[in-house]
Write a protein that holds these residues in place. Structure first.
Motif, PDB file in Angstrom:
ATOM      1  N   THR A 112       0.797  -1.226   0.000  1.00  0.00           N
ATOM      2  CA  THR A 112       0.000   0.000   0.000  1.00  0.00           C
ATOM      3  C   THR A 112       0.828   1.273   0.000  1.00  0.00           C
ATOM      4  N   GLU A 113       2.020   1.238   0.634  1.00  0.00           N
ATOM      5  CA  GLU A 113       2.791   2.458   0.818  1.00  0.00           C
ATOM      6  C   GLU A 113       4.096   2.481   0.028  1.00  0.00           C
ATOM      7  N   ILE A 114       4.763   1.349  -0.077  1.00  0.00           N
ATOM      8  CA  ILE A 114       6.090   1.324  -0.692  1.00  0.00           C
ATOM      9  C   ILE A 114       6.005   1.152  -2.207  1.00  0.00           C
ATOM     10  N   SER A 115       5.368   0.081  -2.620  1.00  0.00           N
ATOM     11  CA  SER A 115       5.286  -0.206  -4.056  1.00  0.00           C
ATOM     12  C   SER A 115       3.924  -0.822  -4.374  1.00  0.00           C
ATOM     13  N   PRO A 116       2.892   0.001  -4.456  1.00  0.00           N
ATOM     14  CA  PRO A 116       1.546  -0.535  -4.716  1.00  0.00           C
ATOM     15  C   PRO A 116       1.439  -1.317  -6.023  1.00  0.00           C
ATOM     16  N   LYS A 117       2.131  -0.857  -7.066  1.00  0.00           N
ATOM     17  CA  LYS A 117       2.025  -1.544  -8.353  1.00  0.00           C
ATOM     18  C   LYS A 117       2.634  -2.938  -8.282  1.00  0.00           C
ATOM     19  N   GLN A 118       3.837  -3.037  -7.742  1.00  0.00           N
ATOM     20  CA  GLN A 118       4.472  -4.344  -7.613  1.00  0.00           C
ATOM     21  C   GLN A 118       3.710  -5.230  -6.622  1.00  0.00           C
ATOM     22  N   GLY A 119       3.183  -4.598  -5.579  1.00  0.00           N
ATOM     23  CA  GLY A 119       2.410  -5.366  -4.614  1.00  0.00           C
ATOM     24  C   GLY A 119       1.181  -5.997  -5.236  1.00  0.00           C
ATOM     25  N   GLN A 120       0.457  -5.216  -6.021  1.00  0.00           N
ATOM     26  CA  GLN A 120      -0.728  -5.740  -6.691  1.00  0.00           C
ATOM     27  C   GLN A 120      -0.366  -6.773  -7.747  1.00  0.00           C
ATOM     28  N   LYS A 121       0.799  -6.622  -8.339  1.00  0.00           N
ATOM     29  CA  LYS A 121       1.198  -7.507  -9.435  1.00  0.00           C
ATOM     30  C   LYS A 121       1.789  -8.828  -8.937  1.00  0.00           C
ATOM     31  N   ILE A 122       2.531  -8.780  -7.826  1.00  0.00           N
ATOM     32  CA  ILE A 122       3.251  -9.966  -7.358  1.00  0.00           C
ATOM     33  C   ILE A 122       2.642 -10.539  -6.080  1.00  0.00           C
ATOM     34  N   LEU A 123       2.560  -9.700  -5.040  1.00  0.00           N
ATOM     35  CA  LEU A 123       2.127 -10.210  -3.736  1.00  0.00           C
ATOM     36  C   LEU A 123       0.656 -10.590  -3.700  1.00  0.00           C
ATOM     37  N   GLN A 124      -0.201  -9.801  -4.340  1.00  0.00           N
ATOM     38  CA  GLN A 124      -1.629 -10.077  -4.286  1.00  0.00           C
ATOM     39  C   GLN A 124      -1.986 -11.451  -4.844  1.00  0.00           C
ATOM     40  N   PRO A 125      -1.465 -11.860  -6.018  1.00  0.00           N
ATOM     41  CA  PRO A 125      -1.764 -13.221  -6.509  1.00  0.00           C
ATOM     42  C   PRO A 125      -1.234 -14.312  -5.583  1.00  0.00           C
ATOM     43  N   VAL A 126      -0.066 -14.073  -4.964  1.00  0.00           N
ATOM     44  CA  VAL A 126       0.491 -15.066  -4.044  1.00  0.00           C
ATOM     45  C   VAL A 126      -0.411 -15.239  -2.828  1.00  0.00           C
ATOM     46  N   ILE A 127      -0.886 -14.121  -2.279  1.00  0.00           N
ATOM     47  CA  ILE A 127      -1.770 -14.181  -1.112  1.00  0.00           C
ATOM     48  C   ILE A 127      -3.070 -14.887  -1.463  1.00  0.00           C
TER      49      ILE A 127
END
Length: 306
Positions: A112-127
């Motif tokens: 949400t704060e550091i890298s929203p684009k990468q978070g949505q692209k990488i972490l969100q599918p993993v979660i």
């Protein structure tokens, strides 16, 4: 004039549809409430039979340390001390929440704060993938990977609270992370802008403004994860050892309420002491679920008042 009066007094088609919708909604809500009350009554009636029918003392049941319902103790009563399972459930629940919370907060801050684009692209599918994995798969992973790792590092059999903690940590991490992300996103943007305008750095804004404003939501996420960990059955049963003994170490076999229930409920006869005490364990689980929900609502109300 009469036609106008009749038209004004007659309900329109939209009003009739709205009334019909309200009735259907009320019936659905009433059905849900009825189902919940029925489940609670059924479990309570079975669980309380231990104390009213079998005449087992409540304190002996809650604080006793010997569990063997088919055997009689020195006092001539069944050995149905549930404290080892209660303690095991609470220990693995709190330990898994303690381990999962920093990881969940770190992942949520990154998304949400550091890298929203990468978070949505990488972490969100993993979660999302972790959320969809069945409990038995987590149990097999724990049995094949975590238990041998605990055995080689800490000694013992590998089965115990520590292995159960690691399995539950992985299981509740997606839930806590997702809810923490929602809590951080709910913090108004002008909080961040005001902090930066006053000269705060990015990390100071995250730590002293965003995280503090999201504390009620984060606490709700943690309690929700604990509720899931407390009620988990199959995965924890496969790695904890299922020994109904008071936990004296993190690497010795132990048991939880759910592990004893899943092992014993199919091997007892309805109405016997062995079956009734299992229903009493189920009643404790149900009451704890109610407590977790009350805590979540209280935290939510506190956050709303702020």
């Amino acid at each position: 004039m009469e036609d106008v009066k009749k038209a004004l007094l007659t309900k329109s088609k939209r009003a009739k549809m709205e009334t019909r919708g309200k009735i259907i909604s009320f019936l659905c809500i009433a059905l849900i409430v009825l189902v919940v009350l029925s489940i609670f009554y059924f479990v309570a009636s079975k669980g309380l039979a231990t104390f009213f029918t079998d005449k087992i003392n409540v304190f002996d049941f809650l604080f006793g340390t010997e569990w063997n319902p088919s055997q009689l103790g020195a006092d001539g009563k069944p050995m149905v001390g549930a404290l080892p399972m209660i303690a095991g459930s609470f220990i693995v629940t709190f330990l898994s929440a303690i381990v999962a919370t920093p990881f969940a907060i770190g992942a949520a801050v990154f998304m949400t704060e550091i890298s929203p684009k990468q978070g949505q692209k990488i972490l969100q599918p993993v979660i999302e993938l972790l959320v969809g994995i069945p409990s038995v798969v987590y149990g097999f992973i724990g049995l094949s990977v975590i238990v041998p790792a605990v055995r080689s590092v800490f000694g013992g059999t590998g089965f115990g609270i520590l292995a159960g903690t690691f399995v539950l940590f992985i299981m509740i991490l997606p839930t806590v992370t997702t809810m923490t992300v929602d809590a951080l996103k709910a913090v108004p943007r002008h909080y961040r802008e005001a902090s930066l305008a006053l000269g705060a750095t990015r990390w100071q804004t995250i730590y002293k403004v965003v995280l503090r404003a999201a504390v009620p939501g984060i606490l709700t996420a943690v309690v929700f994860g604990m509720a899931r960990a407390f009620g988990e059955a199959l995965a924890i049963q496969m790695v904890i050892g299922n020994a109904a003994l008071m936990p004296n170490s993190l690497v010795t076999p132990a048991s939880t309420l759910t592990s004893i229930l899943t092992m014993g409920i199919g091997n007892t006869i309805m109405g016997t002491v062995e079956n009734n005490v299992l229903w009493s364990l189920a009643l404790i689980l149900l009451l704890m679920s109610l407590v977790f929900n009350i805590v979540i609502r209280l935290i939510g109300k506190k956050g709303a008042l702020k």
